[in-house]
Design a protein around this motif. Structure first.
Motif, PDB file in Angstrom:
ATOM      1  N   GLU A  68     106.326 -33.573 -20.250  1.00 10.46           N
ATOM      2  CA  GLU A  68     106.560 -32.614 -18.970  1.00 10.46           C
ATOM      3  C   GLU A  68     106.002 -32.385 -17.880  1.00 10.46           C
ATOM      4  OE1 GLU A  68     104.612 -27.725 -19.948  1.00 10.46           O
ATOM      5  OE2 GLU A  68     104.179 -28.838 -21.402  1.00 10.46           O
ATOM      6  N   GLN A  69     105.165 -33.796 -17.748  1.00 13.09           N
ATOM      7  CA  GLN A  69     103.988 -34.222 -16.794  1.00 13.09           C
ATOM      8  C   GLN A  69     104.937 -35.296 -15.739  1.00 13.09           C
ATOM      9  OE1 GLN A  69     102.398 -31.686 -16.062  1.00 13.09           O
ATOM     10  NE2 GLN A  69     102.071 -30.465 -17.784  1.00 13.09           N
ATOM     11  N   LEU A  70     105.451 -36.334 -17.201  1.00 10.72           N
ATOM     12  CA  LEU A  70     105.904 -37.034 -16.123  1.00 10.72           C
ATOM     13  C   LEU A  70     107.080 -37.670 -15.383  1.00 10.72           C
ATOM     14  CD1 LEU A  70     105.367 -39.765 -17.302  1.00 10.72           C
ATOM     15  CD2 LEU A  70     107.503 -40.000 -18.313  1.00 10.72           C
ATOM     16  N   PRO A  71     108.246 -36.078 -15.240  1.00 12.75           N
ATOM     17  CA  PRO A  71     108.619 -35.804 -14.248  1.00 12.75           C
ATOM     18  C   PRO A  71     107.805 -35.629 -12.522  1.00 12.75           C
ATOM     19  CG  PRO A  71     109.497 -34.702 -16.100  1.00 12.75           C
ATOM     20  CD  PRO A  71     108.248 -35.482 -16.195  1.00 12.75           C
ATOM     21  N   VAL A  72     106.744 -35.010 -13.093  1.00 19.66           N
ATOM     22  CA  VAL A  72     106.164 -34.820 -11.731  1.00 19.66           C
ATOM     23  C   VAL A  72     105.445 -36.216 -10.752  1.00 19.66           C
ATOM     24  CG1 VAL A  72     103.689 -34.200 -10.523  1.00 19.66           C
ATOM     25  CG2 VAL A  72     105.976 -32.623 -12.061  1.00 19.66           C
ATOM     26  N   ALA A  73     105.190 -36.811 -12.015  1.00 18.68           N
ATOM     27  CA  ALA A  73     103.942 -38.219 -11.928  1.00 18.68           C
ATOM     28  C   ALA A  73     105.605 -39.464 -11.421  1.00 18.68           C
ATOM     29  CB  ALA A  73     103.783 -39.154 -13.508  1.00 18.68           C
ATOM     30  N   VAL A  74     106.404 -39.376 -11.939  1.00 17.47           N
ATOM     31  CA  VAL A  74     108.077 -40.388 -11.647  1.00 17.47           C
ATOM     32  C   VAL A  74     108.290 -39.859 -10.008  1.00 17.47           C
ATOM     33  CG1 VAL A  74     110.125 -40.561 -12.060  1.00 17.47           C
ATOM     34  CG2 VAL A  74     108.865 -40.991 -13.475  1.00 17.47           C
ATOM     35  N   ILE A 133     106.011 -41.062  -7.871  1.00 17.16           N
ATOM     36  CA  ILE A 133     106.043 -42.219  -7.119  1.00 17.16           C
ATOM     37  C   ILE A 133     106.927 -42.609  -6.385  1.00 17.16           C
ATOM     38  CG2 ILE A 133     106.276 -44.620  -8.447  1.00 17.16           C
ATOM     39  CD1 ILE A 133     104.201 -43.059 -10.254  1.00 17.16           C
ATOM     40  N   LEU A 134     108.200 -42.158  -6.662  1.00 17.38           N
ATOM     41  CA  LEU A 134     109.625 -41.999  -6.083  1.00 17.38           C
ATOM     42  C   LEU A 134     109.417 -42.195  -4.418  1.00 17.38           C
ATOM     43  CD1 LEU A 134     112.475 -41.111  -8.448  1.00 17.38           C
ATOM     44  CD2 LEU A 134     111.835 -43.705  -7.269  1.00 17.38           C
ATOM     45  N   LEU A 135     108.199 -40.900  -4.444  1.00 15.93           N
ATOM     46  CA  LEU A 135     108.376 -40.792  -2.727  1.00 15.93           C
ATOM     47  C   LEU A 135     107.653 -41.686  -1.973  1.00 15.93           C
ATOM     48  CD1 LEU A 135     107.822 -37.300  -2.853  1.00 15.93           C
ATOM     49  CD2 LEU A 135     109.541 -38.268  -2.116  1.00 15.93           C
ATOM     50  N   LEU A 136     106.686 -42.126  -2.709  1.00 18.17           N
ATOM     51  CA  LEU A 136     105.343 -43.232  -2.046  1.00 18.17           C
ATOM     52  C   LEU A 136     106.206 -44.530  -1.500  1.00 18.17           C
ATOM     53  CD1 LEU A 136     102.141 -42.412  -4.298  1.00 18.17           C
ATOM     54  CD2 LEU A 136     102.779 -42.078  -2.107  1.00 18.17           C
TER      55      LEU A 136
END
Length: 576
Positions: A415-421, A424-427
């Motif tokens: 549930e929280q993984l898409p936010v982390a991904v 990271i992609l934005l960074l």
């Protein structure tokens, strides 16, 4: 992760994040100072290192991989598909492993209605058996060293994974510590056999301590439906099916054996004619059966209640109860109970559990040696679908136990993984000012999954929640190697004016040692956790170690080919 499992493992995030932040600060402050103080650069030919035979062979291999990137990537995809197949077929799956402490517990449930004195007598018989047969004493140097019993309630919450049972007089909980795991298994087996033979009317459960959030049983099937009369036969079918399944032990259901009940069918017309209300009848029966306190007697400082009720023989005899006289509180008229009501005797479950207001019976089982929850649930699922369709009475089923707990725990992670991904992609996009380079970075992750699968197969560890955490962490650890490699490729192109093909080869060989060093030190730090960390940490350490090994090899071989494919790198034509 908003779940009980997230609470159980949340300290990992806190410790690792704090350590990374502190190490980052030290890397930019203390490390340069130490380098200035202790490192002494030598005036030597820095290019001589890369003229050695090892680097020459590595450049030839790398040149072939980048030039023939289609077969290279095809082989990599085949390896990934093979790892997925091996993972699905060969890797044992387990939510949380059993504890490595030589402790086990016994839960005893006598038939509903059993007095606490009878429960205490059962525990006393078990105490005598343990004292004479299992305790370390004299010639017996392996066995039980200490034990405790809790009658009428569960134990205090001595570990996070334990959820105390609600108080009830027919329940007892016994906790044992043995000298070793082997002695624990032997003592648990002998004690289970003794209880089954000597106390057959009690439902017992013997189980070693477990890790993870509280779960009542590893295997659970819940049957819900509106028809109480048909739920019980359906549950018996599931019980028999589970008992015939390999790897399953101590199958039970939570409604318990049927108990005798007495129902009173009041005739409202006759009761009204006699001047009686339901309250009059209820109060009279309460006084007759349960007793009505009328006064109290003191023995020293302790009050002793005086209770008015029928003799035991009259309370237990339905025919004598029918002649019990009921008095109207309004008119004072007294009539026999049989004149206004019918007494009905029958059998029914002593406890009816409901879930979301629907009657629900839970069939539970523990795991025997070699048992695997997901395999058992996978075999049981299609059979249950067929049976529910055949029953056709509104009965529903669902998995509980480890399957449900794993679904909730994994769901809270994903549930929280898409936010982390996304972060990271934005960074990565911000850092490289490119959309293709982040794709190259993310291409390093599948190699980690291949290595993790091989590691779990080789070591025999199971894939559970801790291994899943290791896999999620591994995905973001391995991208650091890709970032280091891409940085060097861009440096070779911008500062040294190399052709893209030469820049890829040169960057890979110049980043070979740093990537190997960072991966090697991480693997070295995780090795003690693998060898001595206990069952909770072994699967996580194995996932990270073998995954990082494979991802390192992939970063130094396949990743340059991925870069060449995305940026259409061509080998330059060399003059003859």
């Amino acid at each position: 992760a908003r779940s009980s499992t997230g609470e159980y493992t949340g300290a990992i995030f806190e410790v690792v994040s704090t350590s990374l932040l502190v190490s980052w600060l030290l890397a930019f402050t203390v490390t340069p100072l130490l380098a200035v103080r202790f490192l002494r650069p030598r005036a030597a030919d820095g290019e001589a290192l890369y003229r050695r035979s090892f680097y020459r062979r590595y450049r030839r291999v790398l040149g072939w991989l980048v030039s023939h990137r289609v077969p290279t990537l095809g082989i990599a995809l085949l390896l990934l598909a093979a790892a997925g197949g091996l993972f699905a077929v060969g890797v044992r799956q387990e939510f949380f492993p059993p504890s490595d402490k030589p402790m086990f517990f016994v839960e005893i449930e006598a038939p509903d209605g059993t007095s606490i004195d009878r429960t205490a007598a059962i525990v006393e018989r078990i105490d005598r058996f343990v004292a004479y047969e299992l305790v370390v004493d004299g010639p017996r140097d392996e066995g039980v060293t200490r034990w405790a019993a809790f009658i009428g309630r569960g134990a205090p919450r001595y570990v996070l994974a334990y959820a105390p049972a609600s108080p009830r007089p027919h329940y007892a909980y016994l906790l044992f510590r043995a000298t070793s795991l082997g002695a624990m298994q032997d003592a648990a087996g002998r004690l289970g056999t003794f209880i089954g033979e000597e106390i057959p009317d009690a439902r017992t459960r013997v189980r070693p301590l477990f890790l993870g959030p509280p779960v009542d049983a590893p295997v659970e099937v819940r049957l819900s439906g509106p028809d109480l009369a048909r739920l019980r036969p359906h549950a018996r079918e599931v019980v028999e099916r589970l008992r015939a399944t390999p790897g399953v032990a101590q199958v039970r259901e939570n409604w318990g054996p049927k108990a005798k009940y007495l129902a009173l069918r009041i005739d409202p017309d006759r009761a009204l004619a006699a001047g009686l209300t339901n309250g009059d009848i209820a109060l009279s029966l309460q006084a007759a059966l349960g007793g009505l306190p009328v006064s109290e007697l003191r023995e020293g400082e302790d009050p002793v209640p005086i209770v008015l009720r029928l003799p035991a023989g009259a309370r237990l005899d339905p025919e004598r109860l029918a002649t019990h006289v009921v008095t109207s509180q309004i008119t004072g008229r007294a009539v026999p109970l049989a004149q206004v009501a019918e007494i009905e005797l029958g059998f029914r479950p002593p406890t009816i559990h409901r879930r979301d207001g629907v009657p629900t019976i839970t069939v539970a089982a523990d795991l025997a040696a070699g048992g695997e929850t997901r395999r058992i649930a996978g075999d049981l699922g299609p059979w249950l679908e067929e049976r529910v369709a055949a029953w056709d009475d509104g009965t529903r089923w669902e998995h509980g136990g480890d399957i449900e707990a794993a679904r909730k725990a994994n769901g809270s992670i994903f549930e929280q993984l898409p936010v982390a991904v996304l972060v990271i992609l934005l960074l990565l996009v911000f850092k490289f000012n490119s959309f293709r380079k982040p794709l190259v970075v993310l291409a390093a992750i599948p190699a980690g999954f291949v290595g993790a699968t091989i590691g779990l197969l080789v070591t025999g560890e199971s894939f559970g929640f801790m291994a899943l955490l290791g896999l999620v962490a591994l995905a973001w650890i391995v991208i650091s190697n890709a970032i280091v490699l891409l940085e060097r490729i861009q440096c070779e192109i911008d500062e040294r004016r190399r052709e893209p093909f030469d820049a890829v080869i040169e960057a890979a060989q110049r980043r070979l040692r740093p990537i190997l060093l960072t991966s090697g030190t991480t693997i070295g730090g995780l090795t003690p956790l693998w060898l001595t960390g206990g069952p909770l940490w072994r699967a996580m350490a194995v996932t990270l170690i073998f995954g990082l090994l494979a991802a390192t090899v992939g970063s130094l071989t396949v990743l340059p080919a991925v870069y060449g494919a995305l940026f259409r790198v061509r080998k330059p034509e060399r003059p003859a």
